[in-house]
Design an enzyme around this catalytic site. Structure first.
Site, PDB file in Angstrom:
ATOM      1  N   THR A 265      -9.538   7.684   2.141  1.00 34.71           N
ATOM      2  CA  THR A 265      -8.438   8.015   0.914  1.00 34.71           C
ATOM      3  C   THR A 265      -8.168   6.960   0.253  1.00 34.71           C
ATOM      4  O   THR A 265      -7.500   6.971  -0.488  1.00 34.71           O
ATOM      5  CB  THR A 265      -7.397   9.075   1.389  1.00 34.71           C
ATOM      6  OG1 THR A 265      -6.716   8.075   2.581  1.00 34.71           O
ATOM      7  CG2 THR A 265      -7.823  10.118   2.315  1.00 34.71           C
TER       8      THR A 265
ATOM      9  N   HIS B 295      -3.962   1.563   6.612  1.00 37.06           N
ATOM     10  CA  HIS B 295      -2.774   1.451   6.747  1.00 37.06           C
ATOM     11  C   HIS B 295      -2.235   1.235   7.892  1.00 37.06           C
ATOM     12  O   HIS B 295      -2.658   1.747   8.857  1.00 37.06           O
ATOM     13  CB  HIS B 295      -1.772   1.760   5.325  1.00 37.06           C
ATOM     14  CG  HIS B 295      -2.033   3.493   5.416  1.00 37.06           C
ATOM     15  ND1 HIS B 295      -1.204   4.186   6.605  1.00 37.06           N
ATOM     16  CD2 HIS B 295      -2.518   4.155   4.816  1.00 37.06           C
ATOM     17  CE1 HIS B 295      -1.384   5.239   6.467  1.00 37.06           C
ATOM     18  NE2 HIS B 295      -2.271   5.552   5.325  1.00 37.06           N
TER      19      HIS B 295
ATOM     20  N   HIS C  44      -2.491   4.047  10.421  1.00 35.71           N
ATOM     21  CA  HIS C  44      -3.581   4.255  11.199  1.00 35.71           C
ATOM     22  C   HIS C  44      -3.752   3.444  12.165  1.00 35.71           C
ATOM     23  O   HIS C  44      -4.576   3.443  13.290  1.00 35.71           O
ATOM     24  CB  HIS C  44      -4.886   3.867  10.352  1.00 35.71           C
ATOM     25  CG  HIS C  44      -5.154   4.752   9.190  1.00 35.71           C
ATOM     26  ND1 HIS C  44      -5.067   4.186   7.787  1.00 35.71           N
ATOM     27  CD2 HIS C  44      -5.714   6.069   9.128  1.00 35.71           C
ATOM     28  CE1 HIS C  44      -5.276   5.073   6.851  1.00 35.71           C
ATOM     29  NE2 HIS C  44      -5.738   6.323   7.592  1.00 35.71           N
TER      30      HIS C  44
ATOM     31  N   LYS D  15       0.379  18.055   4.446  1.00 40.65           N
ATOM     32  CA  LYS D  15       0.599  17.708   2.998  1.00 40.65           C
ATOM     33  C   LYS D  15       1.047  18.936   2.109  1.00 40.65           C
ATOM     34  O   LYS D  15       0.761  20.148   2.535  1.00 40.65           O
ATOM     35  CB  LYS D  15      -0.944  17.485   2.567  1.00 40.65           C
ATOM     36  CG  LYS D  15      -1.658  16.323   3.198  1.00 40.65           C
ATOM     37  CD  LYS D  15      -1.030  15.012   3.075  1.00 40.65           C
ATOM     38  CE  LYS D  15      -1.727  13.658   3.861  1.00 40.65           C
ATOM     39  NZ  LYS D  15      -1.915  13.945   5.121  1.00 40.65           N
TER      40      LYS D  15
ATOM     41  N   ARG E 151      -5.013  17.338  -1.958  1.00 38.30           N
ATOM     42  CA  ARG E 151      -5.377  15.942  -2.485  1.00 38.30           C
ATOM     43  C   ARG E 151      -6.294  16.084  -3.942  1.00 38.30           C
ATOM     44  O   ARG E 151      -6.868  16.959  -4.112  1.00 38.30           O
ATOM     45  CB  ARG E 151      -5.994  15.603  -1.421  1.00 38.30           C
ATOM     46  CG  ARG E 151      -5.502  15.066   0.022  1.00 38.30           C
ATOM     47  CD  ARG E 151      -6.373  14.398   0.958  1.00 38.30           C
ATOM     48  NE  ARG E 151      -5.808  14.316   2.291  1.00 38.30           N
ATOM     49  CZ  ARG E 151      -5.000  13.317   2.684  1.00 38.30           C
ATOM     50  NH1 ARG E 151      -5.055  12.338   1.681  1.00 38.30           N
ATOM     51  NH2 ARG E 151      -4.494  13.145   3.814  1.00 38.30           N
TER      52      ARG E 151
ATOM     53  N   GLN F 136     -14.162  19.628  10.614  1.00 35.92           N
ATOM     54  CA  GLN F 136     -13.802  18.648  11.480  1.00 35.92           C
ATOM     55  C   GLN F 136     -14.294  19.293  13.028  1.00 35.92           C
ATOM     56  O   GLN F 136     -14.739  18.290  13.917  1.00 35.92           O
ATOM     57  CB  GLN F 136     -12.042  18.659  11.557  1.00 35.92           C
ATOM     58  CG  GLN F 136     -11.876  17.519  12.520  1.00 35.92           C
ATOM     59  CD  GLN F 136     -10.539  16.900  12.240  1.00 35.92           C
ATOM     60  OE1 GLN F 136      -9.941  17.001  11.312  1.00 35.92           O
ATOM     61  NE2 GLN F 136      -9.686  16.652  13.281  1.00 35.92           N
TER      62      GLN F 136
ATOM     63  N   ASP G 228      -0.405  15.921  13.886  1.00 32.13           N
ATOM     64  CA  ASP G 228      -0.642  16.714  12.920  1.00 32.13           C
ATOM     65  C   ASP G 228      -2.088  17.270  12.871  1.00 32.13           C
ATOM     66  O   ASP G 228      -2.589  18.259  12.047  1.00 32.13           O
ATOM     67  CB  ASP G 228      -0.375  16.014  11.311  1.00 32.13           C
ATOM     68  CG  ASP G 228      -1.217  14.687  11.108  1.00 32.13           C
ATOM     69  OD1 ASP G 228      -1.681  14.125  12.144  1.00 32.13           O
ATOM     70  OD2 ASP G 228      -1.333  14.440  10.046  1.00 32.13           O
TER      71      ASP G 228
ATOM     72  N   LYS H 222      10.063   7.496   7.091  1.00 32.31           N
ATOM     73  CA  LYS H 222       8.789   7.600   7.657  1.00 32.31           C
ATOM     74  C   LYS H 222       8.173   6.054   8.037  1.00 32.31           C
ATOM     75  O   LYS H 222       8.576   5.010   7.209  1.00 32.31           O
ATOM     76  CB  LYS H 222       7.990   7.876   6.487  1.00 32.31           C
ATOM     77  CG  LYS H 222       6.292   8.180   7.013  1.00 32.31           C
ATOM     78  CD  LYS H 222       5.612   9.060   6.017  1.00 32.31           C
ATOM     79  CE  LYS H 222       4.084   9.097   6.389  1.00 32.31           C
ATOM     80  NZ  LYS H 222       3.241   9.414   5.129  1.00 32.31           N
TER      81      LYS H 222
ATOM     82  N   LYS I 231       5.946   2.474   5.871  1.00 35.82           N
ATOM     83  CA  LYS I 231       6.208   2.340   4.197  1.00 35.82           C
ATOM     84  C   LYS I 231       7.358   1.243   4.213  1.00 35.82           C
ATOM     85  O   LYS I 231       8.202   1.197   5.149  1.00 35.82           O
ATOM     86  CB  LYS I 231       6.703   3.641   3.569  1.00 35.82           C
ATOM     87  CG  LYS I 231       5.988   4.896   3.504  1.00 35.82           C
ATOM     88  CD  LYS I 231       4.909   4.817   2.440  1.00 35.82           C
ATOM     89  CE  LYS I 231       4.242   6.012   2.540  1.00 35.82           C
ATOM     90  NZ  LYS I 231       3.139   5.960   1.353  1.00 35.82           N
ATOM     91  N   THR I 232       7.205   0.418   3.126  1.00 38.40           N
ATOM     92  CA  THR I 232       8.561  -0.474   2.908  1.00 38.40           C
ATOM     93  C   THR I 232       8.646  -0.493   1.556  1.00 38.40           C
ATOM     94  O   THR I 232       7.767  -0.849   0.518  1.00 38.40           O
ATOM     95  CB  THR I 232       8.094  -2.054   3.488  1.00 38.40           C
ATOM     96  OG1 THR I 232       9.012  -3.005   3.090  1.00 38.40           O
ATOM     97  CG2 THR I 232       6.783  -2.567   3.030  1.00 38.40           C
TER      98      THR I 232
END
Length: 420
Positions: free
Chosen positions: A42, A47, A50, A84, A88, A175, A196, A231, A234-235
């Protein structure tokens, strides 16, 4: 095989859900099992969201099993609706193919595809999804699932009220088909994913049972939230990438070093390969002297080396220490570019005056010459970490680190980068 492997995963807090745990534990203890995790492209980089699944693949490999990293070159064209809030955006075939190549190169840093005993396998589901005919897919896969079964999945139920397209609704079938294909091609019996992914994973197990009369297994890892409820990954609203061009090793190191005290020990269990008894010793020292931040130091070191290597870690520490001490001149241009990536900057033109007062105004660091002179006189201006109080000072070549950068500082923390 490592016979206590599943128990160690539990002790590290890495198991959230598992199907037929006793049967899976027996199989893992007795034979080398092939397992997979899917990574949809994606973006052009993975990141740290993962990182837990990637490192779990590595743990399985170290325990003697065979990890399969499945790049979703096919499913990435669709998009997983799991948890989500909205559809997307769709990307072109060329974009997804390019991102898939990037993900493959990143995965090779973490898992060993060249091991003589149990080399990891890389696969791309575009190899089978890209050529399958719709009629064949509906007959061979779709007939195994009722709409009621598909709608019972939590990932779908959450989106029914706001709307879900047929494209995303059918994602769980794609999947499931991946699991079937990886069983047929590689003998894969276990699928892993975040919590998820539970609905998608159990759909794959059901398809294996119906089509091949084989028992497949599924295991999910917890979705990580930080102690403050925000979460993980993230920063300041930005993702922390595994690509050094998108998130520098210094930024990456700082992200881990700034881990909340309440999370640091658990993150050592999640994200490092230190033995649990060693982590227990670190926890003991950490609890006795939390101000020394031992858990964060070890965490930042281990994860930075895992992702970027020893040299990048040492460079990140050097930058951190230089910024803390103000010894900017000890850094080279590459380190300056990393450490000051996100500070305001100004590209100095050949026509610009090198007089410090003029540069402070031209660059926008201060609003007027009067303010510039006051700041200099009051000792608030630093050049490469050294205070400069001469209002007539002009920048010289030795102020330009490798001829490329000068770091200005106003006050204690207001940094500014001049680029030449």
């Amino acid at each position: 095989m490592q016979t206590d492997f599943l128990q160690e995963l539990k002790d590290r807090g890495l198991i959230y859900q598992v199907t037929d745990e006793s049967a899976l534990e027996k199989k893992l203890n007795e034979e080398s099992v092939k397992l997979y995790i899917g990574f949809d492209p994606t973006a052009d980089s993975l990141h740290i969201g993962h990182l837990l699944p990637i490192l779990t693949l590595r743990r399985f490999q170290k325990a003697g099993h065979v990890p399969i990293a499945l790049v979703g070159g096919g499913t990435g064209l669709i998009g997983d609706p799991s948890f989500k809030d909205a559809e997307r955006s769709l990307n072109s075939n060329e974009t997804v193919a390019s991102w898939s190549d990037s993900l493959r190169r990143q995965l090779e840093r973490f898992i060993d595809f060249y091991n003589d005993e149990n080399p990891a396998i890389i696969a791309n589901n575009h190899d089978w999804l890209g050529s399958i005919l719709l009629i064949d897919f509906l007959r061979d896969v779709g007939k195994n699932f009722t709409v009621n079964y598909m709608m019972s999945k939590e990932s779908v139920k959450r989106r029914i009220e706001t709307g879900i397209s047929y494209t995303e609704f059918a994602y769980q079938l794609l999947q499931a088909y991946d699991f079937l294909q990886l069983y047929d091609r590689e003998g894969c019996l276990l699928q892993l994913g975040g919590s998820d992914q539970w609905g998608n994973i159990t759909s794959g197990i059901e398809l294996l049972r119906r089509e091949r009369e084989i028992q497949g297994y599924g295991m999910t890892m917890p979705l990580i939230k930080k102690a403050d409820g925000t979460k993980f990954g993230k920063t300041e609203g930005n993702a922390v990438w595994l690509d050094a061009e998108k998130t520098t090793p210094y930024e990456y190191y700082q992200f881990w070093f700034n881990t909340d005290d309440r999370d640091a020990v658990q993150f050592l269990k999640y994200f490092t390969f230190l033995a649990l008894d060693e982590i227990a010793e670190i926890e003991k020292e950490f609890n006795e002297s939390p101000h020394e931040r031992l858990a964060q130091k070890v965490l930042a070191k281990e994860v930075t080396i895992l992702t970027h290597g020893e040299e990048a870690f040492e460079q990140a520490v050097k930058i951190s220490e230089a910024l803390f001490s103000g010894d900017i001149k000890s850094l080279n241009a590459k380190e300056i570019a990393q450490g000051f990536k996100d500070v305001p900057s100004y590209e100095v033109q050949a026509s610009d005056d090198n007089h410090l007062v003029e540069l402070l105004v031209t660059s926008g660091l201060v609003q007027s010459k009067r303010q510039a002179r006051e700041d200099i006189t009051n000792g608030a201006i630093y050049i490469n970490g050294e205070r400069q109080q001469d209002v007539n000072y002009e920048l010289v070549e030795t102020d330009k680190i490798e001829g490329q950068f000068t770091v200005l500082r106003r006050g204690k923390k207001n940094y500014f980068l001049l680029k030449f």
